[in-house]
Enzyme design. Sequence first.
Site, PDB file in Angstrom:
ATOM      1  N   CYS A 118       6.095 -17.889  12.959  1.00 43.36           N
ATOM      2  CA  CYS A 118       4.988 -18.506  12.199  1.00 43.36           C
ATOM      3  C   CYS A 118       5.398 -19.670  11.295  1.00 43.36           C
ATOM      4  CB  CYS A 118       4.201 -17.461  11.418  1.00 43.36           C
ATOM      5  SG  CYS A 118       5.192 -16.464  10.301  1.00 43.36           S
ATOM      6  N   CYS A 126       2.410 -16.057  14.745  1.00 39.32           N
ATOM      7  CA  CYS A 126       3.746 -15.479  14.861  1.00 39.32           C
ATOM      8  C   CYS A 126       4.274 -15.486  16.302  1.00 39.32           C
ATOM      9  CB  CYS A 126       3.752 -14.062  14.306  1.00 39.32           C
ATOM     10  SG  CYS A 126       3.278 -13.995  12.567  1.00 39.32           S
ATOM     11  N   LYS A 191       3.830  -3.110   9.688  1.00 39.53           N
ATOM     12  CA  LYS A 191       3.467  -4.306   8.928  1.00 39.53           C
ATOM     13  C   LYS A 191       1.962  -4.501   9.053  1.00 39.53           C
ATOM     14  CE  LYS A 191       4.279  -9.246   8.486  1.00 39.53           C
ATOM     15  NZ  LYS A 191       5.032 -10.414   8.943  1.00 39.53           N
ATOM     16  N   GLU A 229       4.037   3.253  15.161  1.00 42.75           N
ATOM     17  CA  GLU A 229       4.798   1.987  15.163  1.00 42.75           C
ATOM     18  C   GLU A 229       6.257   2.236  14.766  1.00 42.75           C
ATOM     19  OE1 GLU A 229       4.316  -1.005  16.108  1.00 42.75           O
ATOM     20  OE2 GLU A 229       2.182  -1.517  16.041  1.00 42.75           O
ATOM     21  N   LYS A 244       5.546  -2.404   5.125  1.00 47.10           N
ATOM     22  CA  LYS A 244       5.169  -3.615   4.397  1.00 47.10           C
ATOM     23  C   LYS A 244       3.665  -3.809   4.435  1.00 47.10           C
ATOM     24  CE  LYS A 244       5.598  -8.556   4.789  1.00 47.10           C
ATOM     25  NZ  LYS A 244       5.828  -9.635   5.665  1.00 47.10           N
TER      26      LYS A 244
END
Length: 322
Positions: A118, A126, A191, A229, A244
């Site tokens: 990104c 991204c 994320k 994930e 995050k």
Amino acid sequence: MIRMRRLRVNETMRRLVRETSVSVDDLLYPVFIEEGEDIKTPVESMPGIYKWSIDRFDEELARIVEAGIPGILIFGVPKKKDEFGSEAYNDNGITQRAIRYIKERAPRLLVVADVCLCEYTSHGHCGVVCDHDVANDETLPLLAKMAVSVAKAGADIIAPSDMMDGRVEYIREALDGEGFSNIAIMAYSAKFASAYYGPFREAADSAPAFGDRKTYQMDPPNGREAIRECENDIDEGADIIMVKPALAYLDVLKEMSFRTDHPLAVYNVSGEYAMVKAAAKKGWIDEKRIVMENMIAMKRAGARIVITYHALDVARWLKDDI
Ligand code: PBG
Ligand code: ZN
């Protein structure tokens, strides 16, 4: 009566029974290196954080080494951007040059390279864009090229932050194939598509030109999906698992701390930093106490590693308190 207060009678007693601590060893400090000369540009929404050109970075590097922080997370801000983010995997790109420079001057400082397109793409997504969507499988080889390129430059840890499926395994194979089997991967595993990244996008000049990141970053309501994930990235060979943002997602971190023995990292992101700095500047909160309480909260939830823009301050406060 059960008297819980017996163990709180004075500071020495509280020290004795204290369950969680923060150490300088826990910290990673994010840094922004911009292509060009004589740059030290303040990031408006992140007081205390600057964009540095390589030729001015010595000043900050000295502070980091002096503070005893184990490592930095490096973000390059290139001059040239294009559709495919070519500067991301240019062996002479800004990120690669910055890594070489830092490893020459501070060989023991760990350099973690954020791997994502990104900051390097003209559209700010991204990955590679096909028909207004970010194409997963077409992006993987470019991420792998960037990972190998920053590893060649001397990065110690590769941190993919793009959220494409299968990227950890793909990057692992590419690194191994090029002789970098000892380079660790810290995956941005859970994320979320978060408003807390706002100030960062100003710093890294990486806001998407159209649309948003919701087809690849996670939907904030989904805690169980976040666990999937993380577990996928463990299966794909990630060495460190990251959650995050941090404070609004400590439930995910805590749940992962029960489920894995992998080291867990948490990213205390730009918006979290900006909120603390803004309120502190107004005199509405006690900055040091708020920051240390946040650090403890992340550690208590299970973080082994805390990535934070407060790292230099925290390191200083820890020294002052000895
Ligand atoms: C790049 C990247 C971002 C952050 C770390 N790596 C921004 C984003 O995904 O838009 C956010 C860091 C922060 O807000 O401090 N993919
Ligand atoms: Zn990105």
